[in-house]
Design a protein around this motif. Structure first.
Motif, PDB file in Angstrom:
ATOM      1  N   LEU A 206       0.822  -1.224   0.013  1.00  0.00           N
ATOM      2  CA  LEU A 206       0.030  -0.001  -0.048  1.00  0.00           C
ATOM      3  C   LEU A 206       0.844   1.074   0.061  1.00  0.00           C
ATOM      4  CD1 LEU A 206      -2.494  -1.212   2.818  1.00  0.00           C
ATOM      5  CD2 LEU A 206      -2.652  -1.296   0.242  1.00  0.00           C
ATOM      6  N   PRO A 207       1.226   1.748  -1.302  1.00  0.00           N
ATOM      7  CA  PRO A 207       2.116   3.082  -0.995  1.00  0.00           C
ATOM      8  C   PRO A 207       1.205   4.183  -0.486  1.00  0.00           C
ATOM      9  CG  PRO A 207       0.827   2.665  -3.381  1.00  0.00           C
ATOM     10  CD  PRO A 207       0.467   1.500  -2.437  1.00  0.00           C
ATOM     11  N   LEU A 208       2.056   5.283   0.008  1.00  0.00           N
ATOM     12  CA  LEU A 208       1.657   6.321   0.632  1.00  0.00           C
ATOM     13  C   LEU A 208       1.117   7.472  -0.033  1.00  0.00           C
ATOM     14  CD1 LEU A 208       4.636   6.430   3.304  1.00  0.00           C
ATOM     15  CD2 LEU A 208       2.150   6.077   3.897  1.00  0.00           C
ATOM     16  N   ILE A 209       0.201   8.457   0.862  1.00  0.00           N
ATOM     17  CA  ILE A 209      -0.291   9.640  -0.125  1.00  0.00           C
ATOM     18  C   ILE A 209       0.487  10.646   0.767  1.00  0.00           C
ATOM     19  CG2 ILE A 209      -2.310  10.866  -0.032  1.00  0.00           C
ATOM     20  CD1 ILE A 209      -2.444   8.982  -2.234  1.00  0.00           C
ATOM     21  N   GLU A 210       1.192  11.408   0.048  1.00  0.00           N
ATOM     22  CA  GLU A 210       1.780  12.703   0.787  1.00  0.00           C
ATOM     23  C   GLU A 210       1.410  13.826   0.074  1.00  0.00           C
ATOM     24  OE1 GLU A 210       6.042  11.374   0.279  1.00  0.00           O
ATOM     25  OE2 GLU A 210       5.984  10.282   1.946  1.00  0.00           O
ATOM     26  N   PHE A 211       1.673  15.139   0.690  1.00  0.00           N
ATOM     27  CA  PHE A 211       1.416  16.363   0.440  1.00  0.00           C
ATOM     28  C   PHE A 211       0.090  16.553  -0.129  1.00  0.00           C
ATOM     29  CE2 PHE A 211       5.832  15.073  -0.867  1.00  0.00           C
ATOM     30  CZ  PHE A 211       6.606  16.134   0.068  1.00  0.00           C
ATOM     31  N   LEU A 212      -0.955  16.022   0.615  1.00  0.00           N
ATOM     32  CA  LEU A 212      -2.255  16.302   0.258  1.00  0.00           C
ATOM     33  C   LEU A 212      -2.683  17.565   1.105  1.00  0.00           C
ATOM     34  CD1 LEU A 212      -4.896  14.778  -0.627  1.00  0.00           C
ATOM     35  CD2 LEU A 212      -5.333  14.092   1.920  1.00  0.00           C
ATOM     36  N   GLU A 213      -3.362  18.255   0.105  1.00  0.00           N
ATOM     37  CA  GLU A 213      -3.642  19.608   0.315  1.00  0.00           C
ATOM     38  C   GLU A 213      -4.723  19.698   1.596  1.00  0.00           C
ATOM     39  OE1 GLU A 213      -5.483  21.112  -3.323  1.00  0.00           O
ATOM     40  OE2 GLU A 213      -3.393  21.200  -4.438  1.00  0.00           O
ATOM     41  N   SER A 214      -5.969  18.982   1.374  1.00  0.00           N
ATOM     42  CA  SER A 214      -6.695  19.383   2.461  1.00  0.00           C
ATOM     43  C   SER A 214      -7.228  17.954   2.952  1.00  0.00           C
ATOM     44  CB  SER A 214      -8.104  20.011   1.894  1.00  0.00           C
ATOM     45  OG  SER A 214      -7.685  21.317   1.823  1.00  0.00           O
ATOM     46  N   PRO A 215      -6.527  17.200   3.850  1.00  0.00           N
ATOM     47  CA  PRO A 215      -7.103  15.984   4.202  1.00  0.00           C
ATOM     48  C   PRO A 215      -8.482  15.689   4.716  1.00  0.00           C
ATOM     49  CG  PRO A 215      -4.847  16.615   5.005  1.00  0.00           C
ATOM     50  CD  PRO A 215      -5.427  17.743   4.570  1.00  0.00           C
ATOM     51  N   GLU A 216      -8.906  16.798   5.415  1.00  0.00           N
ATOM     52  CA  GLU A 216     -10.253  16.488   5.730  1.00  0.00           C
ATOM     53  C   GLU A 216     -11.375  16.479   4.375  1.00  0.00           C
ATOM     54  OE1 GLU A 216      -9.375  20.862   5.086  1.00  0.00           O
ATOM     55  OE2 GLU A 216      -8.524  19.282   5.971  1.00  0.00           O
ATOM     56  N   GLN A 217     -11.092  16.583   3.523  1.00  0.00           N
ATOM     57  CA  GLN A 217     -11.960  16.513   2.336  1.00  0.00           C
ATOM     58  C   GLN A 217     -11.764  15.314   1.584  1.00  0.00           C
ATOM     59  OE1 GLN A 217     -11.691  19.843  -0.461  1.00  0.00           O
ATOM     60  NE2 GLN A 217     -11.468  21.419   1.076  1.00  0.00           N
ATOM     61  N   VAL A 218     -11.070  14.196   2.348  1.00  0.00           N
ATOM     62  CA  VAL A 218     -11.165  12.838   1.755  1.00  0.00           C
ATOM     63  C   VAL A 218     -11.296  11.925   2.625  1.00  0.00           C
ATOM     64  CG1 VAL A 218      -9.479  13.512  -0.110  1.00  0.00           C
ATOM     65  CG2 VAL A 218      -8.572  12.753   1.913  1.00  0.00           C
ATOM     66  N   ARG A 219     -11.767  10.895   2.070  1.00  0.00           N
ATOM     67  CA  ARG A 219     -12.157   9.768   3.097  1.00  0.00           C
ATOM     68  C   ARG A 219     -11.534   8.330   2.567  1.00  0.00           C
ATOM     69  NH1 ARG A 219     -18.213  10.628   3.770  1.00  0.00           N
ATOM     70  NH2 ARG A 219     -17.530  12.647   4.225  1.00  0.00           N
ATOM     71  N   PRO A 220     -11.495   7.286   3.128  1.00  0.00           N
ATOM     72  CA  PRO A 220     -11.150   5.852   2.692  1.00  0.00           C
ATOM     73  C   PRO A 220     -12.432   5.498   1.603  1.00  0.00           C
ATOM     74  CG  PRO A 220     -10.563   6.125   5.114  1.00  0.00           C
ATOM     75  CD  PRO A 220     -11.243   7.418   4.749  1.00  0.00           C
ATOM     76  N   GLY A 221     -11.702   4.881   0.501  1.00  0.00           N
ATOM     77  CA  GLY A 221     -12.762   4.385  -0.362  1.00  0.00           C
ATOM     78  C   GLY A 221     -13.082   5.277  -1.593  1.00  0.00           C
ATOM     79  N   ASP A 222     -12.253   6.583  -1.302  1.00  0.00           N
ATOM     80  CA  ASP A 222     -12.412   7.469  -2.500  1.00  0.00           C
ATOM     81  C   ASP A 222     -11.472   6.915  -3.701  1.00  0.00           C
ATOM     82  OD1 ASP A 222     -13.890   9.151  -1.172  1.00  0.00           O
ATOM     83  OD2 ASP A 222     -12.526  10.765  -0.917  1.00  0.00           O
ATOM     84  N   ARG A 223     -11.869   7.283  -4.835  1.00  0.00           N
ATOM     85  CA  ARG A 223     -11.281   6.818  -6.024  1.00  0.00           C
ATOM     86  C   ARG A 223      -9.909   7.643  -6.418  1.00  0.00           C
ATOM     87  NH1 ARG A 223     -12.184   7.435 -11.808  1.00  0.00           N
ATOM     88  NH2 ARG A 223     -11.710   5.583 -12.832  1.00  0.00           N
ATOM     89  N   VAL A 224      -8.830   6.945  -6.658  1.00  0.00           N
ATOM     90  CA  VAL A 224      -7.454   7.704  -6.847  1.00  0.00           C
ATOM     91  C   VAL A 224      -7.092   7.519  -8.535  1.00  0.00           C
ATOM     92  CG1 VAL A 224      -5.149   7.852  -6.269  1.00  0.00           C
ATOM     93  CG2 VAL A 224      -6.654   7.532  -4.477  1.00  0.00           C
ATOM     94  N   VAL A 225      -6.836   8.590  -9.055  1.00  0.00           N
ATOM     95  CA  VAL A 225      -6.350   8.565 -10.515  1.00  0.00           C
ATOM     96  C   VAL A 225      -5.202   9.259 -10.835  1.00  0.00           C
ATOM     97  CG1 VAL A 225      -8.947   8.069 -11.271  1.00  0.00           C
ATOM     98  CG2 VAL A 225      -7.890  10.497 -10.978  1.00  0.00           C
ATOM     99  N   SER A 226      -4.610   8.941 -11.656  1.00  0.00           N
ATOM    100  CA  SER A 226      -3.269   9.815 -11.946  1.00  0.00           C
ATOM    101  C   SER A 226      -3.731  11.140 -12.445  1.00  0.00           C
ATOM    102  CB  SER A 226      -2.443   9.130 -13.316  1.00  0.00           C
ATOM    103  OG  SER A 226      -3.339   9.187 -14.338  1.00  0.00           O
ATOM    104  N   ALA A 227      -2.970  12.194 -12.057  1.00  0.00           N
ATOM    105  CA  ALA A 227      -3.147  13.542 -12.107  1.00  0.00           C
ATOM    106  C   ALA A 227      -2.642  14.044 -13.428  1.00  0.00           C
ATOM    107  CB  ALA A 227      -2.724  14.398 -11.100  1.00  0.00           C
ATOM    108  N   GLY A 228      -1.706  13.512 -13.970  1.00  0.00           N
ATOM    109  CA  GLY A 228      -1.115  13.924 -15.347  1.00  0.00           C
ATOM    110  C   GLY A 228      -0.210  15.169 -15.193  1.00  0.00           C
ATOM    111  N   ASP A 229       0.045  15.743 -13.909  1.00  0.00           N
ATOM    112  CA  ASP A 229       0.778  16.967 -13.878  1.00  0.00           C
ATOM    113  C   ASP A 229       2.436  16.365 -14.030  1.00  0.00           C
ATOM    114  OD1 ASP A 229      -1.136  17.912 -12.610  1.00  0.00           O
ATOM    115  OD2 ASP A 229      -0.732  17.567 -10.541  1.00  0.00           O
ATOM    116  N   GLY A 230       3.036  17.438 -14.959  1.00  0.00           N
ATOM    117  CA  GLY A 230       4.229  17.120 -15.187  1.00  0.00           C
ATOM    118  C   GLY A 230       4.376  16.380 -16.533  1.00  0.00           C
ATOM    119  N   GLY A 231       3.393  15.949 -16.980  1.00  0.00           N
ATOM    120  CA  GLY A 231       3.327  15.200 -18.519  1.00  0.00           C
ATOM    121  C   GLY A 231       4.003  13.850 -18.437  1.00  0.00           C
TER     122      GLY A 231
END
Length: 311
Positions: A206-231
């Motif tokens: 289970l890799p880590l989630i780091e540098f999250l802007e607002s942790p209070e707005q997310v909850r377990p079970g949310d869908r995680v997709v690639s952001a495409g930042d940096g190309g």
């Protein structure tokens, strides 16, 4: 002594008489059964009807012996059939194992074909040859390389989710660094909140989630997709679901089946086009408009002063 001798002398003639009588009875029975006469035939029928049904008790041992013989023969046939069925079952197990492997491969290939991606994205599929086998490096080796147009940095995925990126390309092989590797860093987006974060591998499942802007707005079970930042990776590729680890840190339950990485799809990346010139609808920079405004007041006073000088 005399008495024993008398007993012996008496038993011997009796035995002879009985044997003679039995021989006579058998001979008469044979003759009676061989005589072809209606009267004798009626006599035989009457004899059979009278005496044969009463001899059922005498046929019981013979019937039991015949039943035992038939049972033994039946057991021998059942044993042979059992051995044959065992051999066929062993062969069927081998065929079943081959069928299961083909079914799994077919399901994975069908799953790769069913993945909905950006229509502009093209891909090349490869077979996983081996993995690193090291607890400090999580990577696999594919049987595609430069001859197939594979380039460093391209994203790879299995039938459902993102797996990793190409890191090292040979003529016929390429190495894929998995998302769980400690050197893996992938920008991701958490839906539906739209929060952006960084997915960091730590050599765990289970890799880590780091540098999250607002942790209070997310909850377990949310869908995680690639952001495409940096190309680096295309945007919108499924990575997994958000989860909370035993250390109370946010992690990602990966959608890719890392236990059965048999086939991987390498997504051909396209460099982001850089815009050099501004469009026609974009107004000029503020500096140009300021210079024009500064020139206009200087010409106006000079024009106004000339009439007064001439007058």
């Amino acid at each position: 002594m005399a008495r024993d001798r008398d007993d012996i002398d008496f038993a011997r003639p009796v035995r002879r008489i009985l044997v003679a009588l039995m021989a006579i009875v058998l001979a008469l029975t044979f003759l009676v059964w061989r005589i072809d006469s209606p009267r004798v035939e009626r006599f035989r029928a009457a004899f059979i009807d009278r005496f044969v049904p009463t001899f059922d008790w005498a046929m019981v041992p013979v019937t039991k012996v015949l039943g035992m013989v038939e049972g033994f023969q039946s057991y021998a046939r059942v044993y042979e059939q059992n051995q044959e069925l065992r051999r066929e079952l062993q062969q069927m197990k081998a065929w079943k194992e081959a069928a299961v492997q083909l079914e799994q491969q077919n399901a994975k290939l069908l799953a790769q074909n069913a993945v909905r991606l950006d229509p502009k994205l093209t891909s090349v599929s490869g077979v996983v040859l081996a993995d690193s086998g090291s607890p400090f490096r999580k990577s696999v080796l594919l049987n595609v390389g430069l001859r197939d147009g594979v380039v460093d940095g391209w994203a790879t995925m299995d039938g459902l989710g993102l797996v990793g990126r190409i890191s090292g390309v040979g003529q016929t092989t390429a190495r894929v660094v998995l998302l769980t590797d400690a050197s893996s860093r992938v920008p991701v987006k958490i839906e539906p909140s739209g929060q952006r974060a960084l997915l960091s591998g730590d050599n765990s499942a289970l890799p880590l989630i780091e540098f999250l802007e607002s942790p209070e707005q997310v909850r377990p079970g949310d869908r995680v997709v690639s952001a495409g930042d940096g190309g680096v990776f295309p945007a919108g590729i499924l990575v997994g679901q958000l989860a909370q680890g035993s250390d109370q840190r946010l992690r990602v339950l990966l959608a890719a089946d890392y236990e059965r990485l048999d086939f991987l799809r390498v997504l051909r990346g396209h460099p982001i086009e850089q815009l050099q010139d501004v469009g026609a609808l974009i107004p000029p920079p503020p500096e140009a408009s300021t210079e024009e405004d500064s020139e206009a007041p200087q010409s106006t006073p000079s024009a106004l002063q000339r009439p007064s000088g001439d007058g």
